[in-house]
Design an enzyme around this catalytic site. Structure first.
Site, short mmCIF file in Angstrom:
data_model
loop_
_atom_site.label_atom_id
_atom_site.label_comp_id
_atom_site.label_asym_id
_atom_site.label_seq_id
_atom_site.Cartn_x
_atom_site.Cartn_y
_atom_site.Cartn_z
CG ASP A 1 1.49 -3.99 -6.94
OD1 ASP A 1 0.47 -4.40 -6.35
OD2 ASP A 1 2.25 -4.75 -7.58
CE LYS B 1 -9.34 -9.79 -3.97
NZ LYS B 1 -9.86 -11.03 -3.35
CG ASP C 1 -9.40 -7.40 7.37
OD1 ASP C 1 -8.99 -7.90 8.43
OD2 ASP C 1 -8.82 -7.55 6.29
N GLY D 1 -7.25 -1.73 -0.63
CA GLY D 1 -5.94 -1.30 -1.12
C GLY D 1 -5.65 -1.69 -2.55
#
Length: 466
Positions: free
Chosen positions: A120, A108, A243, A87
């Protein structure tokens, strides 16, 4: 320049979303890991150039890169989320080092992706500095880990509770494939994708494996070795969700991670781990739980279901003896003992005494070789009884000095470095980084970083980087 060979991007589109990093306003280089750049066959001078900084910030995609955000699912604190994914990270591609080893290069904090949900996609300076320092300390101690190639300031403000300076971390990994990557396809019943992923992981990480069960066997061993090494350093990952478990065996995702100061097996730092699911002493059991989820994903590829369940269960249960052997080896080295010495009895007795008196984990073990461990106990009588039995086995000081760091990235020192960095002063960060990447080396200028925190300096909670 970087010469890419992007094997993961050649998998079917369902494995990822093709998305580039979002450019930032005013990138500037905060830190560059020249030793890692050399390991990868990259030119440090080029990475420091305007073109290199533009790449590290996400403002320019270099030739040969195929930026993607990887898809994965995961159990987060035991609750399953069928779609997570990168994300706030973009995998630029893979580089093959001069020795033939393959590594991911990932940005990242590089902006939104289709997996960002309501986020965001950005990172602020604090977690970038934390991961940079902690991951490189882990590497210095020989722990399998992702690594930090560079940190770049974005010149933009990231809004959390307050406005904070934005940053991008360039992370390097053997791969970013997780248990949750397998779960993403398993929950969708996509056996073709599971088979393709299994073949990819075998080719990339375990070429000696000969199928899904053999792959599981190898991952179990790697994880057992890694977790035992965590335990020997007093490291607490903080978010051992599926994850966040890499099938390569590398330590990945340094969010609310921390190292113990005073020892207690139930120590928790993560602000979101309210039930202590990922406490220091729980980490081996959590690893087994996560590996059972991987096994569940692989069972459909193993033929007869009943036989597959039995075989996968045996594979996961093999974690315990491998972990126990690794734990005994690690703590034996910490005590300077090899051979027939009663390592488990001596280690457990020492840990019990340390927990009772809340002695400092790192300073006790580091002090064994130099004779200063006794001073870490408010009431040394208990230590004296233990030490007489320990000394009878003629511990090896050289073995202890190699196994026990003099310094760790202590929580309060990381917080000091972050606070100074937010104010524009990277001197404490650089001081800390230099010291913890030479963790066994005694130097007077680093003596302050070996000290335990004063009562007013103790960090009680650490927080996720999101």
């Amino acid at each position: 320049m970087i010469h890419f060979d992007n094997s993961y991007a050649r998998l079917p589109d369902g494995f990822f979303a093709r998305v580039g990093p979002t450019p930032v306003t005013a990138p500037s280089l905060l830190a560059l890991n020249e030793a890692l750049a050399s390991r990868l066959g990259l030119e440090a001078d080029w990475l420091r150039s305007p073109e290199g900084i533009a790449m590290l910030a996400g403002n320019a995609v270099p030739d040969g890169a195929e930026p993607i955000a990887q898809a994965y699912a995961g159990h987060q604190f035991g609750g399953f989320v069928p779609q997570l994914g990168d994300g706030r990270a973009v995998l630029l591609g893979e580089v093959v080092a001069p020795d033939g080893a393959r590594f991911d290069i990932q940005l990242k904090g590089s902006g939104k992706t289709p997996f960002s949900r309501r986020g965001d996609g950005r990172a602020w300076l604090g977690p970038v500095l934390r991961e940079y320092v902690v991951s490189e300390f882990m590497h210095a101690m020989g722990v399998p880990t992702t690594r930090a190639l560079a940190a770049v300031a974005t010149g933009e403000t990231v809004w959390r509770e307050d406005g904070l300076p934005g940053a991008v971390l360039t992370r390097v990994a053997a791969s970013h494939i997780r248990v949750g990557t397998f779960q993403f396809f398993a929950v969708r019943g996509n056996e073709a994708a599971l088979a393709a992923l299994t073949d990819h992981v075998i080719a990339r990480h375990y070429p000696q494996a000969n199928g899904p069960l053999s792959l599981l066997d190898h991952v179990v061993v790697r994880q057992a070795e890694t977790i035992a090494h965590w335990m020997a350093l007093g490291f607490i990952h903080g978010v051992m969700n599926t994850d966040n478990m890499a099938v390569s065996g590398e330590t990945i995702d340094y969010g609310p991670c921390a190292f113990m100061d005073s020892y207690h097996p139930d120590t928790v730092f993560s602000s979101i781990d309210r039930a202590g699911r990922y406490a220091w002493a729980q980490q081996p059991q959590v690893a087994v739980w996560n590996l059972a989820q991987l096994a569940t994903c692989l069972i459909p590829l193993m033929g007869d279901r009943d036989a597959a369940i039995d075989a996968a269960t045996r594979s996961v249960h093999a974690f315990a003896p491998v972990y126990q052997a690794a734990w005994l080896r690690r703590f034996g080295e910490k005590l300077g003992l090899t051979g027939a010495a009663p390592v488990q009895d001596l280690a457990e007795r020492l840990l019990i005494a340390m927990a009772r008196q809340r002695a400092d984990f790192t300073r006790v073990f580091a002090g064994l070789a130099g004779g200063s461990a006794r001073a870490e106990f408010a009431d040394p009588a208990e230590f004296d009884v233990w030490a007489a039995d320990w000394q009878a086995h003629r511990p090896d000081p050289a073995l202890m000095r190699h196994a026990n760091p003099l310094r760790i990235p202590r929580n309060h020192r990381i917080e000091e470095a972050i606070a100074a960095g937010v104010s524009g002063d990277l001197t404490p960060f650089r001081h800390l980084f230099a010291a913890v990447t030479h963790p066994r080396e005694a130097r007077a200028e680093w003596d302050d970083l070996a000290l335990a925190p004063e009562p007013g300096q103790v960090v009680q909670q650490t927080f996720c980087g999101t």
